[in-house]
Each structure stands twice: as C-alpha cells, then as structure tokens.
Design a protein around this motif. Structure first.
Motif, mmCIF file in Angstrom:
data_model
loop_
_atom_site.group_PDB
_atom_site.id
_atom_site.type_symbol
_atom_site.label_atom_id
_atom_site.label_comp_id
_atom_site.label_asym_id
_atom_site.label_seq_id
_atom_site.Cartn_x
_atom_site.Cartn_y
_atom_site.Cartn_z
ATOM 1 N N ASN A 236 31.499 41.012 38.114
ATOM 2 C CA ASN A 236 32.779 40.445 37.696
ATOM 3 C C ASN A 236 32.853 38.974 38.124
ATOM 4 O OD1 ASN A 236 35.377 40.508 36.636
ATOM 5 N ND2 ASN A 236 36.293 41.443 38.440
ATOM 6 N N SER A 239 36.144 37.148 37.779
ATOM 7 C CA SER A 239 37.320 37.901 38.256
ATOM 8 C C SER A 239 38.249 38.278 37.106
ATOM 9 C CB SER A 239 38.094 37.089 39.309
ATOM 10 O OG SER A 239 37.327 36.935 40.476
ATOM 11 N N SER A 240 37.663 38.557 35.960
ATOM 12 C CA SER A 240 38.466 38.891 34.784
ATOM 13 C C SER A 240 38.832 40.364 34.716
ATOM 14 C CB SER A 240 37.715 38.497 33.507
ATOM 15 O OG SER A 240 36.456 39.147 33.449
ATOM 16 N N PRO A 242 40.229 43.757 36.690
ATOM 17 C CA PRO A 242 40.947 44.187 37.897
ATOM 18 C C PRO A 242 40.055 45.030 38.802
ATOM 19 C CG PRO A 242 42.303 44.502 35.952
ATOM 20 C CD PRO A 242 40.935 44.152 35.451
ATOM 21 N N SER A 294 41.184 39.071 41.187
ATOM 22 C CA SER A 294 41.033 40.338 40.470
ATOM 23 C C SER A 294 41.344 41.548 41.336
ATOM 24 C CB SER A 294 39.609 40.461 39.932
ATOM 25 O OG SER A 294 38.667 40.125 40.932
#
Length: 366
Positions: A236, A239-240, A242, A294
C-alpha cells in the motif's frame, strides 16, 4: 472484483472478495471458503468480523468452577455468532489461561475455545495474549491438604512419560501448529506469495501482530515495527487502501486517550472500570501507524474492564469486550463487532452483549 486482505506478522494472508463467484441466495450473503485462502462474499454486501477477547479457557481447570466458566463462555460466543452471523472471527488473545493448565498440551482447551466458530463453518484467525503460553503456576492450595489433585498427563503418541509431561506449559509455536494442522478454517498460517493482492483492487488491509507476554516481554518489537513498515509500503505504498490493526496488549498510546472517569465524547463505550495495562515499552509501531493516513483503527483486548474506542491523532484506539467467563471481573460479557463496507468504504463497530442487546455503536471511518 474487489478484495479485502488480512495479514499476520508471520505473513498470513486471507483474501476476501466482494464478487459474484460465490453461491448466492436472494437477500443473503453467501460465504464460502475457497482454495488458496480466498473468502468471497456477495457484491455490495458488508463484511462482518466478531472479536472474541480474553476467553481464558482452562482457568482453574482442577476445580468445579473452572469448567463451568468455559461452558458459559461457549454460550456467549454462540449467542454472538447466531445473532451477528459474522463472515470472520478474530480470537484476540488470552484464548486460554496457560498458567492454570497443568497438562503439557493445552491445545485441548484451545480447541474448545474455537469450537463454536468451527462448528458454524466460519473462518477465523488467532493472535496470542500474555496468558496463552505462560508457564504453569503452582496453586498455593496444592501445598495444603488434600494436596495436588489427580492429574492425567499422558499424551497420545508421546515418547515422554506422563510425569514429565505434567506442569511444563505449552509454547506459542505448539499451540499454533496444532490449530493450523487440525482446522482447515484456520487462517493463522502463512499464505502463498502469489496471493499477495493488487493494492488497486483492495477494500482493506488487516494486520495481526503479537504483542508478547507470557514467555516473551510485553512489547511489539522494533523488528515487528520494521516488518509492518516494509510490508505496508510494499502492499500500500500510497496509503490509498484503509488499514486496520489487531493485537492483544494495548500500547502506551491508550493511556494518553483513556477517559478519566465516565466515558464522554469523542470516546464511545460502556465500561471504563480500570486503568489501561499497557505494553512495557514503545518500540516504534505507534509512530508508524500515526504516520500512515490509511490506518483507521487498532483493536486490543487484555483489560477486561474497558470496552471504549477513543480517537488518537487521525486513527481510533479501541478495546474489544471481555468475552470469556474466565479471567478477572464480573462485568457482563460480550464481543466487539466490526462491519466493513465498500463503495464508499466505511468501518463501523458496536458491542453485542451476551443477552443479545447491542450498545456503543461508533463510526470509525467513512
């Protein structure tokens, strides 16, 4: 196809897909466990997780009281599972009270604890608490009349004598090995590398860490923090997607946000009956979590008299609810429920009590 992926420190992976390839029935969510660690649910449905914390099976196992508590704990779990019908269960540590288990193989009690989930065909994962591989503690009353109660310690297919198998404790690795080998629905295992997901299609990433205790210091080590940093950047990088985190013993950050007396906004919960018993030290994991936008929430157990969620920086710190009748405290039992939905993403949580009522609903991310 949208995916939701769960990871353990030991590189466990579970992929949950919101799609149409599972068997479907009008008005219901059809869940099935597929080969290669996939779990799929019907498109546009939510994904629900039940957290069972601090069951403490096997506590005072040599008394009449102990086994009765285990039966009551099974009833609590059964009530929650039947009312909530979760897609997944997390055993959030202190599954057993190993320091009360006189026999060498405590997996018997571990197996009892996971039985309500297994019997309903629900997949699960486990993390360890500070009591799960603690060495056996000799009860003081055994040193007075009538002395040590009769203990049957012989294990099947064991080359070690029964006497030597008594009172030795059961380490983490042995407990987890037995769970994995005996249960096809257990996801407390390593996943194949080719199942690492495409982050562009993930709904959420769930990480499970061991916060120590028992035969280890009560801490999330710098090596674990480094692993999380490396793996989260790999999966990730922007940090897109969750991210949601699970471990047993609260970090020191929980002390910073703990309500003083009554629970008041922005915190949400129903019991605040003791002080936070945190890890021994902070080795960097919280700094990493705070720096990642995220990360939405951390969930822990350990404190039986706490069930609140409080904001910390841009994420939430939450306790589960004491589920088992083993362990200290006489507060009513229950379980924290998480509900993840997509399009748009949201994370909602509440407590399902043993009497069937729900309380303390909170929206943790939307």
């Amino acid at each position: 196809m949208s995916l939701m992926c769960l990871f353990l420190l030991s590189q466990l992976i579970l992929t949950v897909g919101f799609g149409n390839s599972a068997e479907q029935h009008e008005g219901t969510v059809a869940l099935r466990t597929l080969r290669r660690n996939y779990v799929e649910v019907q498109q546009r449905s939510s994904f629900k997780i039940a957290l069972f914390a601090d069951l403490h099976f096997g506590e005072d196992a040599w008394t009449n009281w102990g086994p009765r508590q285990d039966v009551k704990s099974i009833k609590v779990m059964s009530t929650v599972l039947d009312q909530e019908n979760p897609d997944f269960v997390v055993y959030l540590g202190d599954v057993i009270t190993a320091n009360n288990v006189a026999i060498g193989n405590a997996s018997l009690y571990w197996d009892q604890a996971i039985s309500p989930t297994r019997e309903r065909g629900i997949p699960w994962a486990s993390v360890f608490g500070n009591h799960d591989d603690a060495p056996f503690e000799w009860p003081l009353e055994w040193f007075s009349a009538p002395g040590i109660p009769h203990t049957h310690c012989n294990l099947p297919n064991s080359s070690v004598s029964g006497e030597e198998e008594c009172f030795r404790g059961t380490p983490r690795i042995e407990l987890m090995k037995n769970e994995i080998q005996r249960n096809t629905l257990s996801y407390s295992r390593n996943g194949p590398i080719d199942l690492w997901p495409n982050p562009d299609s993930a709904v959420a990433l769930l990480y499970f860490l061991d916060s120590g205790g028992g035969s280890y210091p009560e801490v999330i080590s710098s090596a674990q923090a480094e692993w999380f940093n490396r793996k989260s950047q790999e999966l990730n990088p922007n940090s897109s997607v969750p991210e949601i985190i699970f471990w047993h013993i609260p970090s020191k950050a929980y002390k910073e946000v703990a309500p003083m007396f009554r629970i008041h906004k922005p915190c949400v919960g129903s019991i605040n009956k003791e002080k936070v018993a945190s890890q021994e030290a902070e080795m960097g994991i919280m700094k990493l979590l705070v720096e990642r936008p995220s990360v939405k929430a951390v969930f822990v157990g350990h404190n039986h008299g706490l069930d609140w969620c409080c904001p910390y920086e841009k994420l939430w710190l939450c306790f589960a609810r004491h589920t088992g009748y083993g362990g200290y405290g006489n507060w009513r039992r229950g379980a924290r429920i998480l509900e993840i939905t997509e399009q748009p993403f949201s994370l909602k949580s509440w407590i399902r009590m043993e009497n069937g009522h729900s309380r303390s609903e909170v929206l943790l991310s939307s």
